[in-house]
Design a protein around this motif. Sequence first.
Motif, PDB file in Angstrom:
ATOM      1  N   ARG A   1      63.905  61.527  35.635  1.00 60.95           N
ATOM      2  CA  ARG A   1      64.580  60.464  36.396  1.00 60.95           C
ATOM      3  C   ARG A   1      63.988  59.096  36.053  1.00 60.95           C
ATOM      4  O   ARG A   1      62.833  59.013  35.610  1.00 60.95           O
ATOM      5  N   PRO A   2      64.758  58.014  36.263  1.00 64.07           N
ATOM      6  CA  PRO A   2      64.198  56.664  36.051  1.00 64.07           C
ATOM      7  C   PRO A   2      63.054  56.432  37.041  1.00 64.07           C
ATOM      8  O   PRO A   2      63.128  56.872  38.201  1.00 64.07           O
ATOM      9  N   VAL A   3      62.026  55.738  36.583  1.00 62.53           N
ATOM     10  CA  VAL A   3      60.875  55.460  37.444  1.00 62.53           C
ATOM     11  C   VAL A   3      60.610  53.956  37.412  1.00 62.53           C
ATOM     12  O   VAL A   3      60.701  53.325  36.352  1.00 62.53           O
ATOM     13  N   LYS A   4      60.298  53.404  38.579  1.00 62.21           N
ATOM     14  CA  LYS A   4      59.873  51.998  38.624  1.00 62.21           C
ATOM     15  C   LYS A   4      58.518  51.943  39.309  1.00 62.21           C
ATOM     16  O   LYS A   4      58.333  52.509  40.385  1.00 62.21           O
ATOM     17  N   PHE A   5      57.562  51.267  38.648  1.00 62.98           N
ATOM     18  CA  PHE A   5      56.217  51.134  39.207  1.00 62.98           C
ATOM     19  C   PHE A   5      56.054  49.746  39.821  1.00 62.98           C
ATOM     20  O   PHE A   5      56.533  48.749  39.273  1.00 62.98           O
ATOM     21  N   TRP A   6      55.341  49.709  40.943  1.00 74.03           N
ATOM     22  CA  TRP A   6      55.035  48.450  41.630  1.00 74.03           C
ATOM     23  C   TRP A   6      53.513  48.307  41.652  1.00 74.03           C
ATOM     24  O   TRP A   6      52.826  49.158  42.188  1.00 74.03           O
ATOM     25  N   PHE A   7      53.007  47.250  41.027  1.00 77.80           N
ATOM     26  CA  PHE A   7      51.558  47.051  40.970  1.00 77.80           C
ATOM     27  C   PHE A   7      51.187  45.783  41.729  1.00 77.80           C
ATOM     28  O   PHE A   7      51.852  44.748  41.587  1.00 77.80           O
ATOM     29  N   ILE A   8      50.108  45.864  42.510  1.00 76.06           N
ATOM     30  CA  ILE A   8      49.607  44.645  43.170  1.00 76.06           C
ATOM     31  C   ILE A   8      48.855  43.845  42.111  1.00 76.06           C
ATOM     32  O   ILE A   8      47.877  44.310  41.536  1.00 76.06           O
ATOM     33  N   LYS A   9      49.362  42.638  41.838  1.00 79.94           N
ATOM     34  CA  LYS A   9      48.877  41.909  40.671  1.00 79.94           C
ATOM     35  C   LYS A   9      47.549  41.200  40.909  1.00 79.94           C
ATOM     36  O   LYS A   9      46.899  40.778  39.965  1.00 79.94           O
ATOM     37  N   ASN A  10      47.121  41.078  42.196  1.00 82.56           N
ATOM     38  CA  ASN A  10      45.920  40.277  42.502  1.00 82.56           C
ATOM     39  C   ASN A  10      44.727  40.630  41.625  1.00 82.56           C
ATOM     40  O   ASN A  10      43.933  39.772  41.289  1.00 82.56           O
ATOM     41  N   TYR A  11      44.571  41.928  41.317  1.00 81.51           N
ATOM     42  CA  TYR A  11      43.326  42.353  40.677  1.00 81.51           C
ATOM     43  C   TYR A  11      43.521  42.868  39.255  1.00 81.51           C
ATOM     44  O   TYR A  11      42.600  43.416  38.673  1.00 81.51           O
ATOM     45  N   LEU A  12      44.717  42.728  38.692  1.00 79.11           N
ATOM     46  CA  LEU A  12      44.954  43.240  37.342  1.00 79.11           C
ATOM     47  C   LEU A  12      44.401  42.272  36.298  1.00 79.11           C
ATOM     48  O   LEU A  12      44.499  41.055  36.457  1.00 79.11           O
ATOM     49  N   SER A  13      43.866  42.847  35.215  1.00 81.05           N
ATOM     50  CA  SER A  13      43.298  41.998  34.164  1.00 81.05           C
ATOM     51  C   SER A  13      44.416  41.448  33.288  1.00 81.05           C
ATOM     52  O   SER A  13      45.517  42.019  33.231  1.00 81.05           O
ATOM     53  N   PRO A  14      44.130  40.346  32.566  1.00 79.78           N
ATOM     54  CA  PRO A  14      45.152  39.796  31.655  1.00 79.78           C
ATOM     55  C   PRO A  14      45.588  40.817  30.613  1.00 79.78           C
ATOM     56  O   PRO A  14      46.767  40.872  30.256  1.00 79.78           O
ATOM     57  N   GLN A  15      44.630  41.648  30.106  1.00 82.10           N
ATOM     58  CA  GLN A  15      45.015  42.630  29.091  1.00 82.10           C
ATOM     59  C   GLN A  15      46.047  43.603  29.627  1.00 82.10           C
ATOM     60  O   GLN A  15      47.019  43.934  28.955  1.00 82.10           O
ATOM     61  N   PHE A  16      45.830  44.079  30.847  1.00 79.09           N
ATOM     62  CA  PHE A  16      46.770  45.043  31.416  1.00 79.09           C
ATOM     63  C   PHE A  16      48.156  44.396  31.526  1.00 79.09           C
ATOM     64  O   PHE A  16      49.173  45.001  31.208  1.00 79.09           O
ATOM     65  N   LYS A  17      48.161  43.118  31.983  1.00 82.31           N
ATOM     66  CA  LYS A  17      49.444  42.431  32.148  1.00 82.31           C
ATOM     67  C   LYS A  17      50.117  42.158  30.800  1.00 82.31           C
ATOM     68  O   LYS A  17      51.330  42.038  30.725  1.00 82.31           O
ATOM     69  N   ASP A  18      49.291  42.061  29.739  1.00 85.17           N
ATOM     70  CA  ASP A  18      49.867  41.905  28.399  1.00 85.17           C
ATOM     71  C   ASP A  18      50.469  43.220  27.899  1.00 85.17           C
ATOM     72  O   ASP A  18      51.513  43.232  27.251  1.00 85.17           O
ATOM     73  N   VAL A  19      49.790  44.333  28.191  1.00 92.73           N
ATOM     74  CA  VAL A  19      50.197  45.631  27.641  1.00 92.73           C
ATOM     75  C   VAL A  19      51.389  46.215  28.386  1.00 92.73           C
ATOM     76  O   VAL A  19      52.282  46.814  27.771  1.00 92.73           O
ATOM     77  N   ILE A  20      51.444  46.027  29.713  1.00 91.81           N
ATOM     78  CA  ILE A  20      52.414  46.773  30.534  1.00 91.81           C
ATOM     79  C   ILE A  20      53.877  46.487  30.147  1.00 91.81           C
ATOM     80  O   ILE A  20      54.690  47.414  30.134  1.00 91.81           O
ATOM     81  N   PRO A  21      54.269  45.243  29.766  1.00 92.34           N
ATOM     82  CA  PRO A  21      55.681  45.069  29.365  1.00 92.34           C
ATOM     83  C   PRO A  21      56.033  45.919  28.140  1.00 92.34           C
ATOM     84  O   PRO A  21      57.116  46.501  28.057  1.00 92.34           O
ATOM     85  N   HIS A  22      55.093  45.991  27.169  1.00 97.70           N
ATOM     86  CA  HIS A  22      55.347  46.789  25.955  1.00 97.70           C
ATOM     87  C   HIS A  22      55.401  48.270  26.294  1.00 97.70           C
ATOM     88  O   HIS A  22      56.234  49.016  25.773  1.00 97.70           O
ATOM     89  N   MET A  23      54.524  48.673  27.194  1.00 99.55           N
ATOM     90  CA  MET A  23      54.479  50.079  27.602  1.00 99.55           C
ATOM     91  C   MET A  23      55.787  50.456  28.305  1.00 99.55           C
ATOM     92  O   MET A  23      56.354  51.531  28.089  1.00 99.55           O
ATOM     93  N   ALA A  24      56.267  49.536  29.139  1.00101.26           N
ATOM     94  CA  ALA A  24      57.520  49.792  29.877  1.00101.26           C
ATOM     95  C   ALA A  24      58.681  49.972  28.903  1.00101.26           C
ATOM     96  O   ALA A  24      59.538  50.840  29.077  1.00101.26           O
ATOM     97  N   GLN A  25      58.661  49.144  27.847  1.00101.73           N
ATOM     98  CA  GLN A  25      59.737  49.224  26.858  1.00101.73           C
ATOM     99  C   GLN A  25      59.633  50.520  26.055  1.00101.73           C
ATOM    100  O   GLN A  25      60.627  51.222  25.827  1.00101.73           O
ATOM    101  N   GLU A  26      58.414  50.846  25.659  1.00103.09           N
ATOM    102  CA  GLU A  26      58.191  52.032  24.816  1.00103.09           C
ATOM    103  C   GLU A  26      58.542  53.315  25.553  1.00103.09           C
ATOM    104  O   GLU A  26      59.184  54.207  25.019  1.00103.09           O
ATOM    105  N   TYR A  27      58.107  53.406  26.842  1.00106.98           N
ATOM    106  CA  TYR A  27      58.254  54.673  27.568  1.00106.98           C
ATOM    107  C   TYR A  27      59.446  54.680  28.526  1.00106.98           C
ATOM    108  O   TYR A  27      59.701  55.661  29.200  1.00106.98           O
ATOM    109  N   GLY A  28      60.136  53.542  28.626  1.00 99.49           N
ATOM    110  CA  GLY A  28      61.369  53.523  29.403  1.00 99.49           C
ATOM    111  C   GLY A  28      61.162  53.608  30.899  1.00 99.49           C
ATOM    112  O   GLY A  28      61.759  54.437  31.573  1.00 99.49           O
ATOM    113  N   PHE A  29      60.303  52.747  31.447  1.00 97.35           N
ATOM    114  CA  PHE A  29      60.191  52.667  32.908  1.00 97.35           C
ATOM    115  C   PHE A  29      60.297  51.207  33.330  1.00 97.35           C
ATOM    116  O   PHE A  29      60.164  50.292  32.508  1.00 97.35           O
TER     117      PHE A  29
END
Length: 1644
Positions: free
Chosen positions: A1362-1390
Amino acid sequence: MDPRFRSRFCILFLLSCSLICGFTFVGAQNQRPKNVQVAIRAKWSGTPLLLEAGELLSKESKNLFWEFIDGWLHVAKTEGDSHSAKDCLVKILKHGSSLLSESLASLFEFSLTLRSASPRLVLYRQLAEESLSSFPLSDDSYSHNVSEGDATEAVGTKKLDPLLVGLNPRSPHGKCCWVDVGEELFFDVAELQSWLQRHTEIGDSFQQPELYEFDHVHFDSNIMSPVAILYGALGTECFREFHLTLVQAAKEAKVKYVVRPVLPSGCEGEVGPCGAVGAMDSLNLGGYGVELALKNMEYKAMDDSTVKKGVTLEDPHTEDLSQEVRGFIFSKILERKPDLSSEIMAFRDYLLSSTISDTLDVWELKDLGHQTAQRIVQASDPLQSMQEINQNFPSVVSSLSRTKLNDSVKDEIIANQRMIPPGKSLMALNGALINIEDLDLYLLIDLVHQELSLADQFSKLKLPGVSVRKLLSTVTPPESDTFRVDFRSSHVHFLNNLEEDAMYRRWRSNINDILMPVFPGQLRYIRKNLFQAVYVLDPATVSGLQSIDMITSFYENSFPMRFGVLLYSTEFIKKIERSGGDLHSSDFEHDSEIEDDKSSLIIQLFIYIKENHGIQTAFRFLSNINQLRTESADSTDEALEMHHIEGAFVETLLPKVKSPPQEILLKLEKELTYKELSQESSLFVFKLGVSKLQSCLLMNGLVFDSNEEALINAMNDELPRIQEQVYYGQINSHTDVLDKFLSENGVSRYNPQIIVGGKVKPRFVSLASSIVGGDSVLNEINYLHSPETVDNVKPVTHLLAVEVTSRKGIKLLREGIRYLIRGSKNARVGVLFTASQDTDLSSILLVKTFEITAASYSHKKKVLEFLDQVCSFYEHNYILRSPAAAESTQAFITKVYELAEENQLPSKAYKSSLSEASDLKLQEHLNKVAQFLYQQFGIASGVNAVITNGRVTSLDTGVFLGDDLHLLESVEFKHRIKYIAEIVEEVNWQGIDPDMLTSKYVSDIIMLVTSSMATRERSTESVRFEILNAQYSAVVLDNENSSIHIDAVVDPLSPSGQKLSSILRVLAKYVHPSMRIVLNPMSSLVDLPLKNYYRYVIPAMEDFSSTDYTVNGPKAFFANMPLSKTLTMNLDVPEPWLVEPVIAVHDLDNILLENLGDTRTLQAVFELEALVLTGHCAEKDRDPPRGLQLILGTKNTPHLVDTIVMANLGYWQMKVSPGVWYLQLAPGRSSELYLFRDDGDNGNREKSLSKRITINDLRGKVVHLEVVKKKGKEQEKLLISSDDDNRSKEKGHNGWNSNILKWASGFIGGSDKSKKSSDSLADHGKGGRRGKTINIFSIASGHLYERFLKIMILSVLKNTNRPVKFWFIKNYLSPQFKDVIPHMAQEYGFGYELITYKWPTWLHKQTEKQRIIWAYKILFLDVIFPISLEKVIFVDADQVVRADIGELYDMDIKGRPLAYTPFCDNNKDMDGYRFWRQGFWREHLRGRPYHISALYVVDLVKFRETAAGDNLRVFYESLSKDPNSLANLDQDLPNYAQHTVPIFSLPQEWLWCESWCGNATKSKAKTIDLCNNPMTKEPKLQGARRIVSEWTNLDFEARKFTAKILGDEMDNPDPATSSPPAPSLSESLSINQSSDDLESKAEL
């Protein structure tokens, strides 16, 4: 010291240096000290410093802005010697400071380096963008497209945020300025000039551009002229041309000229070098703190991946060698022995690396606070010493603990602590307390600026310095509602009398019983009329009749209170208001409208029954009316009918009289006596002014609402006042309490416009600035006085703004004159006449007559009578008649002569002046006054107003009487003016001609000073700091000449002390105040009070380059931090800021500097993502409207963000950036039921659909909203439970809950990325995913948990289609994670969305980062997600999912808002750790299971419906203040609250964790959580590899993907193939490391 000895010592020292260095040289290569550097930059691109300077000056005075522009236009051409940013800054400062006094110039310099005016320019960009977009041209290059220049400015901003409305516009065709006149835009001066020739007046043909209160309107502009707004930047040639043209046009009254400073993108080269300084660089902010806390390591929670190489952003600061290290000052040693610099520096590094302490023995801690105080007080620069100690505490604590303590310091601190709690910090500015918790640099600078500005104005008024300081330090007491309405009259009908009635005879009469303690809620039954509750009501209204029933009920239950009623007829009062407030009841005797007035009839019948059958029967009559009304079958709208009244009268009198009651009724309807009494009663209520409130309660004269709750509150409010007076003997058994209170504080009139309560503040305007500015209309006013008081000083000045051609204006004028005739010792009246453009000669003659009289004859005895008669004649013969029927002007002049003679005034003066009255000259003067009223007070032409010492009361509705002026006088004199007048009257005037010191001069000074002081915003709380001793333990800095005095009590070893020490140093540097800082450390410490390093970021001149035009901006710099300690970085930002890291290679949660390798400085850059707009929403007489939905946007895009109102204090919050915003009720249920109620300076303002909010600084905003239900919707509920909703759906209607979900989007914190990610799911096609989307929510902090989070994401996706949508609280995420997650979302389809919520100020704040993260898991579930989201599952970051989580998403949780898995109990080894099986928890749970918080389902619809979020916050607030409760906050809170917020228990297989469950059930586990094991304390990574077989492969996949995106090399390119999986080299190294000091308690 003997020179020989000194040289020997030096040789010895150097020998020891080289010895130590020899041993440590190899280690020193790796142990070189490391630094940390942090910056916060604004999300918007830089703004020009030159334009910021103009904005700062305009805050000082509107005219300074224009002087600055004109001056710069001359300066810019002549001086070409600015070759760097610093030169430009100095030039701008020199030019701006020349317009200011010395003290204000110094603050101007600091504010400019702080860049505090930048948000204003961002706001102008938004308006410029709107101006351009309202006239789309074929070349649309101006629109949002960011230029190449902007692209570099906005480094790191991946996408355009819809909230960032302040993008720099690009002007069409490369033009840098344009003029907007509403109908078109002009880019050339020639076009503008031809338009100016065509348009001289405002035409109706086009819409004028909207102006705002912050706009710069040229002082020569005419208010009636059309608006022309110049968008452009000072320094460009086009700006100069447009400016000169528009100034000339403004002088000729052709335009109302406005400037909005904007430097469009691409025009930076047009403004000269200094015009663009600041615009080309990103904007680094100051005014925040950064802490590096020594991390408590218990469980290893650090990522073992290879540490990345650092990025160097720019050269970090050099190290400060003048700071003392273990008694050595290395700068001096290096001066003496430069040839040994490398050995000396190695020795310094060795000392630094060995000085870090995070533990001390108990006996060393005992006097640490006192030793610190002593060290500070004895230092040559105490403030610097305090800052160095508390900001580097772990490095200096061991040397502090060895300080020899002086007993006098200790004794004084202990003596002071008898008066103030140890460790308490307080601060006051000129006597007014500042809340240290909310204090930030921007707020403090505003407060100081306000004080310096006032001091500057007062010194220009020739007040001596001593008096200025006295004035600034007066703290007026808080405005209390102690004004009592004096209702004593025969029109009040009392139901009972506690002192005389038989039913109270058995009660005790001893007044002292009121002092006896009773249980909460228990009443005191004393036979004395202490509480007299008089209800003012219209007996024909529903609310009035309900109040009668309530009174009767209280009376029958022997409530210890005297009840009375004061009855009035709304119809009758409306009639009086229509007649302009003339109070002659005879006018209305035969009025047909009054004949069928039900209220008047009820009052007549009531009075008749009371006189003939007693008060009890009369009240029964009113109760019977209500009974018949409610029982009546045909009255669906509950309205009162005439037959109800007649029926009740008959029913009441039938048992009492012999003749039929119907006959009595017919007689009474014709009887005039009772009709007159009824009208007098209504007249009395009108005079009191309380009829404006519909129905109200007067408790001993204090005004309250008329409901039951208000009655109890009123009694409780009044009780302590009575108790106090009884205690001090001011009330005894013989005192009439009501008479006493009303004669002391009684006013004969109440006006809700004047006595404002609660959130609505009166509007004040400073008059001093207009006088100081030069020739002002105020200087030309001649005042009128009460008879025989002309030569007295008058502290109160009423200025009446009178529209002379209107009936209301003349009415106000006459009321003012009558007010003086009745006599006022403290007040004088001045009149500011205005007239419409086409006024006739008679009005001008009236003005002339008035001016002659006030100027020449104000001391004459009958002058007021004369003016009243002239006004009366003018009103009857010119205002009330049509122009054709009006008398001739000659008749008016003749009448003036006659009246002058009658009142013994010489008529010669009138004869000579009136006959020669110049029509044009006077009309010009009237226009000047109208202009002044508009510019100074915002009073539009045609509006009448009263200005009382700067307080503006607009009179656009209702009737204003002389009694209202009297009320204004007493309110203002009591609250504000009295204290100031006393100081001014005692002034010892210097350098002023004694002949000038008339009573008028002193009255003028009082008027000006009081108006200025009323405009300042500050606390009304004060503390007596002088009672604390300040000889041995205080820092005292004297400055006799300063108008700023700071009192503070500071605990130097506290978090607030860390911030205050820096802020106090800034003030000392720029403001030079006098200071008295009493040190108040904790007396006996058992642990180190500070376990962190701290820096408060403050801008300096060094931030501006001296080699080029770069502005670097301020940064926090930590030099020589400990290498082997794990540090965690936290930001201490002003309350309204939302910041996030945008550049940080290293894990900011787990900083271990020894891993930095060759990099000397770890660097992190954060971004101010948004400001938080918060507010409280109220509904009158009801609870806050929980669940009300609000949306916020701009004019063009009304819905950018949305939120819902909490039940807790009606709180709401949204993200904003600088700009002009519009807040509205969301479409659907909220806007169907409610309207906003505007809280203007007027009792009954318009109800509106939207509210404009301006954000033009970095201080955010708190908005108080009041909503009111629409007519006919009063009984409807806002939230309908989903059960009711389903029933309505079954009937074929769509429920509002589902409709509302269609519009809700882009919620608070919803990032722009959600648009993209949700689009990618729209077809549900990526990877063949089909079905309803599963929403999963998680939170992670630190690189290790982000690594776990990626593994969790992969495990979810691999087990569901099934389609999945993740919700992350951004207050504590590192810049690297925020850089990687859009690509990951595209690659894995979430899909994914980053969300955030700012911790509300009223909710008890957690200080430890880990506990804040826990709190975010549970406290804001109802408001952190968009309203459209119906369900979400929380999955811990360190969890691995083994089943289709869609099963859990679809599970029926039986209508509960939450579903958790209970802790399993089959691992018997852990029984000793199952705390919920014993003690408190066992009792509290009463058989319910204790659940684990690693996985839970939230039914958001049910959660919001049942106010689960509000309930959880209430439980949290009450429990969290106890440091021993809520040890596992995210888990304990829902388990504790499950009696109120029910939990559905999920099947056990949904969560397995080794610590609690044992291996028997592992095979059935649908998710595995890496719970901490309190027994083994095994590091997370080690446990993960051992427990979860698939973990290593998932980890490899996630790390490989991350490395590919970030362009890094992988630590271990091959996944382990053997089973069990072999850890990589770096992993096995980390596993074998000692875990003692590399661990953290982070169980998420």
